[in-house]
Design a protein around this motif. Structure first.
Motif, PDB file in Angstrom:
ATOM      1  N   GLU A 134      -7.698  -5.468 -12.136  1.00 26.94           N
ATOM      2  CA  GLU A 134      -8.837  -4.716 -11.575  1.00 26.94           C
ATOM      3  C   GLU A 134      -8.498  -3.243 -11.387  1.00 26.94           C
ATOM      4  O   GLU A 134      -9.350  -2.374 -11.588  1.00 26.94           O
ATOM      5  CB  GLU A 134      -9.316  -5.312 -10.247  1.00 26.94           C
ATOM      6  CG  GLU A 134     -10.036  -6.640 -10.371  1.00 26.94           C
ATOM      7  CD  GLU A 134     -11.300  -6.607 -11.242  1.00 26.94           C
ATOM      8  OE1 GLU A 134     -11.854  -5.536 -11.514  1.00 26.94           O
ATOM      9  OE2 GLU A 134     -11.721  -7.702 -11.671  1.00 26.94           O
ATOM     10  N   ILE A 135      -7.268  -2.955 -10.997  1.00 25.74           N
ATOM     11  CA  ILE A 135      -6.860  -1.545 -10.856  1.00 25.74           C
ATOM     12  C   ILE A 135      -6.958  -0.865 -12.225  1.00 25.74           C
ATOM     13  O   ILE A 135      -7.503   0.234 -12.353  1.00 25.74           O
ATOM     14  CB  ILE A 135      -5.412  -1.422 -10.300  1.00 25.74           C
ATOM     15  CG1 ILE A 135      -5.353  -1.927  -8.856  1.00 25.74           C
ATOM     16  CG2 ILE A 135      -4.928   0.026 -10.380  1.00 25.74           C
ATOM     17  CD1 ILE A 135      -3.958  -1.923  -8.243  1.00 25.74           C
ATOM     18  N   MET A 136      -6.452  -1.558 -13.245  1.00 29.77           N
ATOM     19  CA  MET A 136      -6.497  -1.024 -14.607  1.00 29.77           C
ATOM     20  C   MET A 136      -7.940  -0.773 -15.041  1.00 29.77           C
ATOM     21  O   MET A 136      -8.261   0.280 -15.603  1.00 29.77           O
ATOM     22  CB  MET A 136      -5.807  -2.018 -15.535  1.00 29.77           C
ATOM     23  CG  MET A 136      -5.665  -1.588 -16.961  1.00 29.77           C
ATOM     24  SD  MET A 136      -4.785  -2.863 -17.924  1.00 29.77           S
ATOM     25  CE  MET A 136      -6.065  -4.114 -18.089  1.00 29.77           C
ATOM     26  N   TRP A 159     -10.547  -0.268 -13.125  1.00 26.89           N
ATOM     27  CA  TRP A 159     -11.145   0.834 -12.358  1.00 26.89           C
ATOM     28  C   TRP A 159     -10.739   2.174 -12.968  1.00 26.89           C
ATOM     29  O   TRP A 159     -11.547   3.091 -13.094  1.00 26.89           O
ATOM     30  CB  TRP A 159     -10.723   0.771 -10.884  1.00 26.89           C
ATOM     31  CG  TRP A 159     -11.384   1.860 -10.077  1.00 26.89           C
ATOM     32  CD1 TRP A 159     -12.638   1.831  -9.541  1.00 26.89           C
ATOM     33  CD2 TRP A 159     -10.838   3.151  -9.764  1.00 26.89           C
ATOM     34  NE1 TRP A 159     -12.907   3.023  -8.905  1.00 26.89           N
ATOM     35  CE2 TRP A 159     -11.818   3.848  -9.028  1.00 26.89           C
ATOM     36  CE3 TRP A 159      -9.627   3.786 -10.029  1.00 26.89           C
ATOM     37  CZ2 TRP A 159     -11.614   5.147  -8.551  1.00 26.89           C
ATOM     38  CZ3 TRP A 159      -9.427   5.087  -9.559  1.00 26.89           C
ATOM     39  CH2 TRP A 159     -10.419   5.744  -8.833  1.00 26.89           C
ATOM     40  N   SER A 160      -9.466   2.255 -13.364  1.00 26.41           N
ATOM     41  CA  SER A 160      -8.939   3.528 -13.866  1.00 26.41           C
ATOM     42  C   SER A 160      -9.374   3.837 -15.296  1.00 26.41           C
ATOM     43  O   SER A 160      -9.459   5.006 -15.672  1.00 26.41           O
ATOM     44  CB  SER A 160      -7.405   3.508 -13.843  1.00 26.41           C
ATOM     45  OG  SER A 160      -6.936   3.398 -12.532  1.00 26.41           O
ATOM     46  N   PRO A 168      -4.434 -10.579 -11.077  1.00 24.89           N
ATOM     47  CA  PRO A 168      -5.868 -10.221 -11.097  1.00 24.89           C
ATOM     48  C   PRO A 168      -6.139  -8.867 -10.437  1.00 24.89           C
ATOM     49  O   PRO A 168      -6.988  -8.093 -10.904  1.00 24.89           O
ATOM     50  CB  PRO A 168      -6.534 -11.353 -10.293  1.00 24.89           C
ATOM     51  CG  PRO A 168      -5.577 -12.495 -10.380  1.00 24.89           C
ATOM     52  CD  PRO A 168      -4.206 -11.883 -10.430  1.00 24.89           C
ATOM     53  N   LEU A 169      -5.395  -8.587  -9.386  1.00 23.64           N
ATOM     54  CA  LEU A 169      -5.560  -7.317  -8.678  1.00 23.64           C
ATOM     55  C   LEU A 169      -5.111  -6.136  -9.559  1.00 23.64           C
ATOM     56  O   LEU A 169      -5.790  -5.110  -9.639  1.00 23.64           O
ATOM     57  CB  LEU A 169      -4.694  -7.427  -7.421  1.00 23.64           C
ATOM     58  CG  LEU A 169      -4.824  -6.463  -6.287  1.00 23.64           C
ATOM     59  CD1 LEU A 169      -4.406  -7.202  -5.020  1.00 23.64           C
ATOM     60  CD2 LEU A 169      -3.910  -5.312  -6.477  1.00 23.64           C
ATOM     61  N   ILE A 170      -3.991  -6.315 -10.241  1.00 19.63           N
ATOM     62  CA  ILE A 170      -3.475  -5.266 -11.136  1.00 19.63           C
ATOM     63  C   ILE A 170      -4.470  -5.036 -12.287  1.00 19.63           C
ATOM     64  O   ILE A 170      -4.709  -3.891 -12.693  1.00 19.63           O
ATOM     65  CB  ILE A 170      -2.083  -5.670 -11.705  1.00 19.63           C
ATOM     66  CG1 ILE A 170      -1.056  -5.848 -10.584  1.00 19.63           C
ATOM     67  CG2 ILE A 170      -1.619  -4.699 -12.796  1.00 19.63           C
ATOM     68  CD1 ILE A 170      -0.172  -4.673 -10.289  1.00 19.63           C
ATOM     69  N   LEU A 177       3.507  -1.255  -6.482  1.00 21.31           N
ATOM     70  CA  LEU A 177       2.781  -1.933  -7.562  1.00 21.31           C
ATOM     71  C   LEU A 177       3.215  -1.449  -8.945  1.00 21.31           C
ATOM     72  O   LEU A 177       2.961  -2.128  -9.935  1.00 21.31           O
ATOM     73  CB  LEU A 177       1.265  -1.806  -7.378  1.00 21.31           C
ATOM     74  CG  LEU A 177       0.673  -2.629  -6.226  1.00 21.31           C
ATOM     75  CD1 LEU A 177      -0.848  -2.490  -6.201  1.00 21.31           C
ATOM     76  CD2 LEU A 177       1.050  -4.112  -6.296  1.00 21.31           C
ATOM     77  N   LEU A 178       3.890  -0.286  -9.004  1.00 21.08           N
ATOM     78  CA  LEU A 178       4.444   0.133 -10.306  1.00 21.08           C
ATOM     79  C   LEU A 178       5.608  -0.776 -10.696  1.00 21.08           C
ATOM     80  O   LEU A 178       5.805  -1.089 -11.874  1.00 21.08           O
ATOM     81  CB  LEU A 178       4.920   1.592 -10.259  1.00 21.08           C
ATOM     82  CG  LEU A 178       3.846   2.664 -10.069  1.00 21.08           C
ATOM     83  CD1 LEU A 178       4.475   4.054 -10.192  1.00 21.08           C
ATOM     84  CD2 LEU A 178       2.713   2.516 -11.081  1.00 21.08           C
ATOM     85  N   GLY A 211       0.833  -1.207   0.000  1.00 21.38           N
ATOM     86  CA  GLY A 211       0.000   0.000   0.000  1.00 21.38           C
ATOM     87  C   GLY A 211       0.867   1.255   0.000  1.00 21.38           C
ATOM     88  O   GLY A 211       1.085   1.877   1.033  1.00 21.38           O
ATOM     89  N   ARG A 259       3.944  -3.863 -11.822  1.00 23.28           N
ATOM     90  CA  ARG A 259       3.413  -3.562 -13.164  1.00 23.28           C
ATOM     91  C   ARG A 259       4.506  -3.670 -14.227  1.00 23.28           C
ATOM     92  O   ARG A 259       4.320  -4.299 -15.274  1.00 23.28           O
ATOM     93  CB  ARG A 259       2.849  -2.127 -13.190  1.00 23.28           C
ATOM     94  CG  ARG A 259       2.510  -1.635 -14.592  1.00 23.28           C
ATOM     95  CD  ARG A 259       2.535  -0.102 -14.702  1.00 23.28           C
ATOM     96  NE  ARG A 259       3.897   0.432 -14.540  1.00 23.28           N
ATOM     97  CZ  ARG A 259       4.209   1.717 -14.548  1.00 23.28           C
ATOM     98  NH1 ARG A 259       3.256   2.627 -14.657  1.00 23.28           N
ATOM     99  NH2 ARG A 259       5.472   2.115 -14.417  1.00 23.28           N
ATOM    100  N   ARG A 275     -11.620   6.490 -16.241  1.00 16.72           N
ATOM    101  CA  ARG A 275     -11.390   7.723 -15.483  1.00 16.72           C
ATOM    102  C   ARG A 275     -10.134   8.475 -15.900  1.00 16.72           C
ATOM    103  O   ARG A 275      -9.882   9.569 -15.442  1.00 16.72           O
ATOM    104  CB  ARG A 275     -11.334   7.399 -13.984  1.00 16.72           C
ATOM    105  CG  ARG A 275     -12.655   6.841 -13.466  1.00 16.72           C
ATOM    106  CD  ARG A 275     -12.620   6.331 -12.050  1.00 16.72           C
ATOM    107  NE  ARG A 275     -13.968   6.002 -11.627  1.00 16.72           N
ATOM    108  CZ  ARG A 275     -14.543   4.801 -11.767  1.00 16.72           C
ATOM    109  NH1 ARG A 275     -13.859   3.799 -12.297  1.00 16.72           N
ATOM    110  NH2 ARG A 275     -15.788   4.609 -11.370  1.00 16.72           N
ATOM    111  N   CYS A 276      -9.285   7.848 -16.713  1.00 19.41           N
ATOM    112  CA  CYS A 276      -8.058   8.528 -17.145  1.00 19.41           C
ATOM    113  C   CYS A 276      -7.807   8.224 -18.616  1.00 19.41           C
ATOM    114  O   CYS A 276      -8.303   7.228 -19.139  1.00 19.41           O
ATOM    115  CB  CYS A 276      -6.869   8.107 -16.273  1.00 19.41           C
ATOM    116  SG  CYS A 276      -6.260   6.437 -16.556  1.00 19.41           S
ATOM    117  N   LEU A 288      -0.548 -11.420  -8.016  1.00 19.83           N
ATOM    118  CA  LEU A 288      -1.066 -10.041  -7.972  1.00 19.83           C
ATOM    119  C   LEU A 288      -1.701  -9.622  -9.301  1.00 19.83           C
ATOM    120  O   LEU A 288      -2.325  -8.559  -9.385  1.00 19.83           O
ATOM    121  CB  LEU A 288       0.062  -9.053  -7.619  1.00 19.83           C
ATOM    122  CG  LEU A 288       0.507  -9.043  -6.162  1.00 19.83           C
ATOM    123  CD1 LEU A 288       1.785  -8.232  -5.994  1.00 19.83           C
ATOM    124  CD2 LEU A 288      -0.592  -8.464  -5.271  1.00 19.83           C
TER     125      LEU A 288
END
Lengths: 149, 149
Positions: free
Chosen positions: B101-103, B105-106, B97-99, B28-29, B23, B32, B109-110, B95
């Motif tokens: 989901e982050i993608m 979500w964003s 699946p989590l990455i 996470l970058l 966190g 990534r 929005r970006c 990690l």
């Protein structure tokens, strides 16, 4: 969303975008408390097991609000004018799949209580159904059944 | 995993567990860069668009290694003894699946570049297939096709 539009991001990467918004040790705990425990007030969040400091809580709530993840409303049920409640926006509710993935990543790596064990089992059985249930309960502002404290 | 076992977590919540590990705005970058761009060396990570500072990079790599997300290996292809490569462990590969989901979500929005747009489209079409492809390419240590710079 004005603050979000004004924010200068370090890159155009969507992973970075998200991390600049909630990449810290506290913000997603507030979102967790709203999703799983139906928490909505400053004191609710202060009361969680991780014992967030008041100044950190205030700054994270402001940032989540500025970034369009939560919204602050005057609580009609309370008499003092300084009392507010916080609600997840649609963007906040959209964090549910991500929160579920975080839970699934951790579940085999850390001890889980019985209540959480049941949620994880549901996620393994039908992740999409759990996400939909969590979305519904977050929209209805009711906890699904695991507490942040 | 000794460091992980010794770490005193703030609570027994699996969301908190993950946030105490990665966190922050940088960890996470690095993950990534390993997943999407096949990066593996200190200089590779330094070179990403977000311009991580050397001291932060060194501390995040150590923490990710201590927490069992990456492993450091001496690079057999290089002559200098100080050269290392970093690889995702199975916990790091988990990690993905989590990455993703982050993608997701964003993404609405970006702004997204063309290459990323294609990946997001694949995620919408069949998220599980994309995750499996990313897992395979991470295990084979080859980039799937979006770069961290």
């Amino acid at each position: 969303m004005d603050q979000l539009q004004q924010h200068q991001f370090r890159s155009e990467c969507p992973i970075n975008f998200a991390l600049e918004i909630f990449g810290d040790k506290w913000s997603l705990l507030i979102v967790r408390d709203m999703i799983f425990a139906g928490k909505s007030t400053y004191n609710d969040f202060l009361d969680s097991q991780e014992k967030i400091a008041t100044n950190i809580l205030a700054s994270r709530l402001k940032m989540l609000e500025d970034m369009g993840i939560i919204q602050k409303e005057r609580d009609p049920s309370l008499k003092t004018k300084t009392k507010y409640v916080y609600r997840l926006t649609p963007g906040g509710i959209d964090l549910i799949p991500l929160i579920v993935e975080i839970m699934l990543w951790s579940e085999s790596r850390c001890p889980l209580g019985d209540e959480l064990h049941a949620i994880v089992k549901r996620a393994h059985r039908d992740k999409q159904a759990l996400i939909e249930d969590l979305r519904r309960s977050a929209k209805a502002r009711k906890p699904l059944g695991i507490a942040g404290q």
